[in-house]
Enzyme design. Sequence first.
Site, mmCIF file in Angstrom:
data_model
loop_
_atom_site.group_PDB
_atom_site.id
_atom_site.type_symbol
_atom_site.label_atom_id
_atom_site.label_comp_id
_atom_site.label_asym_id
_atom_site.label_seq_id
_atom_site.Cartn_x
_atom_site.Cartn_y
_atom_site.Cartn_z
ATOM 1 C CG HIS A 61 -0.346 0.304 2.527
ATOM 2 N ND1 HIS A 61 0.444 -0.679 3.207
ATOM 3 C CD2 HIS A 61 -0.594 1.348 3.662
ATOM 4 C CE1 HIS A 61 1.053 -0.290 4.289
ATOM 5 N NE2 HIS A 61 0.424 1.080 4.425
ATOM 6 C CG HIS A 66 4.233 0.092 4.071
ATOM 7 N ND1 HIS A 66 4.482 -1.199 4.441
ATOM 8 C CD2 HIS A 66 3.943 0.881 4.933
ATOM 9 C CE1 HIS A 66 4.343 -1.207 5.603
ATOM 10 N NE2 HIS A 66 3.760 -0.129 6.278
ATOM 11 C CD GLU A 71 12.617 10.452 -5.995
ATOM 12 O OE1 GLU A 71 11.414 10.962 -5.717
ATOM 13 O OE2 GLU A 71 13.467 11.349 -5.904
ATOM 14 C CE1 TYR A 107 6.096 13.914 -17.401
ATOM 15 C CE2 TYR A 107 7.562 15.928 -17.196
ATOM 16 C CZ TYR A 107 6.580 15.134 -17.938
ATOM 17 O OH TYR A 107 6.137 15.624 -19.174
ATOM 18 C CG HIS A 145 -4.038 0.646 6.596
ATOM 19 N ND1 HIS A 145 -3.816 0.726 7.845
ATOM 20 C CD2 HIS A 145 -2.660 1.185 5.822
ATOM 21 C CE1 HIS A 145 -2.707 1.341 7.878
ATOM 22 N NE2 HIS A 145 -2.134 1.708 6.843
ATOM 23 C CG ASP A 165 0.854 -0.801 7.557
ATOM 24 O OD1 ASP A 165 1.513 -1.515 7.745
ATOM 25 O OD2 ASP A 165 1.122 0.304 7.502
ATOM 26 C CG HIS A 219 4.033 -2.030 11.151
ATOM 27 N ND1 HIS A 219 3.157 -1.144 11.557
ATOM 28 C CD2 HIS A 219 4.119 -1.473 9.709
ATOM 29 C CE1 HIS A 219 3.305 -0.275 10.847
ATOM 30 N NE2 HIS A 219 3.649 -0.213 9.486
HETATM 31 O O1 LIG Z 1 -5.905 7.818 10.198
HETATM 32 C C1 LIG Z 1 -4.548 7.632 10.564
HETATM 33 C C2 LIG Z 1 -3.739 7.753 9.509
HETATM 34 C C3 LIG Z 1 -2.477 7.459 9.869
HETATM 35 N N1 LIG Z 1 -1.801 7.460 11.020
HETATM 36 C C4 LIG Z 1 -0.216 7.045 11.370
HETATM 37 O O2 LIG Z 1 0.355 7.268 10.012
HETATM 38 C C5 LIG Z 1 0.889 6.295 9.951
HETATM 39 C C6 LIG Z 1 1.317 5.884 8.400
HETATM 40 O O3 LIG Z 1 1.889 4.758 8.094
HETATM 41 P P1 LIG Z 1 1.432 3.562 9.038
HETATM 42 O O4 LIG Z 1 0.035 3.002 8.196
HETATM 43 O O5 LIG Z 1 2.446 2.358 9.191
HETATM 44 O O6 LIG Z 1 0.887 4.030 10.241
HETATM 45 C C7 LIG Z 1 0.293 5.049 10.528
HETATM 46 C C8 LIG Z 1 -0.066 5.832 11.739
HETATM 47 O O7 LIG Z 1 0.896 5.653 12.597
HETATM 48 C C9 LIG Z 1 -2.767 7.024 12.179
HETATM 49 O O8 LIG Z 1 -2.466 6.924 13.206
HETATM 50 N N2 LIG Z 1 -4.166 7.319 11.853
HETATM 51 ZN ZN LIG Z 2 3.226 0.919 7.906
HETATM 52 ZN ZN LIG Z 3 -0.003 2.080 6.412
#
Ligand SMILES: O=c1ccn([C@@H]2O[C@@H]3COP(=O)(O)O[C@H]3[C@H]2O)c(=O)[nH]1
Ligand SMILES: [Zn+2]
Ligand SMILES: [Zn+2]
Length: 245
Positions: A61, A66, A71, A107, A145, A165, A219
């Site tokens: 995702h 991730h 790049e 790009y 997620h 995740d 994780h």
């Molecule tokens: O609604 C949200 C969106 C994101 N986050 C944080 O941003 C991080 C993005 O990477 P991750 O998916 O490994 O973990 C996520 C969380 O730590 C959150 O706590 N709530």
């Molecule tokens: Zn993550």
């Molecule tokens: Zn995530």
Amino acid sequence: MTLKLQMLGTGSAFAKQYYNNNALIYDNEFTLMVDCGITAPMALHQLGATFNDIDAVLITHIHGDHVGGLEELAFITKLQYQRKLPLYIGEALVQPLWENTLRGGMYQEGHITSLDDIFDVRPLKPGVKTDISAGLSVELIQTRHIPGKSSYSLYLNERIFYSADMVFDPALLRTLVQDRGCEVILHECQLQGPGEVHTTLEELLSLPENVKERTYLMHYGDNAKDFIGKTGPMEFLEQQRIYEL
Ligand SMILES: O=c1ccn([C@@H]2O[C@@H]3COP(=O)(O)O[C@H]3[C@H]2O)c(=O)[nH]1
Ligand SMILES: [Zn+2]
Ligand SMILES: [Zn+2]
């Protein structure tokens, strides 16, 4: 067929003691990288490896931990190694990965204008098993997620579940074990607080024993050592260690 697993990192998104939760899966001489986060280039370097040692990359995702290293991976493989790596990716992620993640940095008019200019793109349909190498197959399983953001867990060789995740989905885990012969579960784990977009340790501890005893945790946050002995039969995966699956 035995696979080997080596986590480049086992940390949650903002962990500092652990690298991003990215994996190397070895099928003999073939190496698949699962996710390529911000820390992946350094984590790989510390293993004494380079992106030229990778045969294909798969993305679960689009979050920085991730995809944030893609790049560098794409520039290095194109410019230094003159290669286009196979990129396995849920078909719904092809456009957003280019438009929303990579286009800004990569790009170049008439030179790099699409994902196909930097990768050998291999879109995957969820629920369809695809052979990646002689001894490695993958089926994407869409798991929840972030609302509105596609995210895919993996079912490897029809016996190993690798979670993206994801919010807790006990019905999926039970079905995989009871009906689909799942032998190993590699699961993300948020150690404290409400899960919201992740699965908490408390939730995983509520699973039946026969599910927990085949589950490994990844994780996780910087305070993982405080939880040793508090995870039931579930062990923390250690980054850089090689596991036989
Ligand atoms: O609604 C949200 C969106 C994101 N986050 C944080 O941003 C991080 C993005 O990477 P991750 O998916 O490994 O973990 C996520 C969380 O730590 C959150 O706590 N709530
Ligand atoms: Zn993550
Ligand atoms: Zn995530």
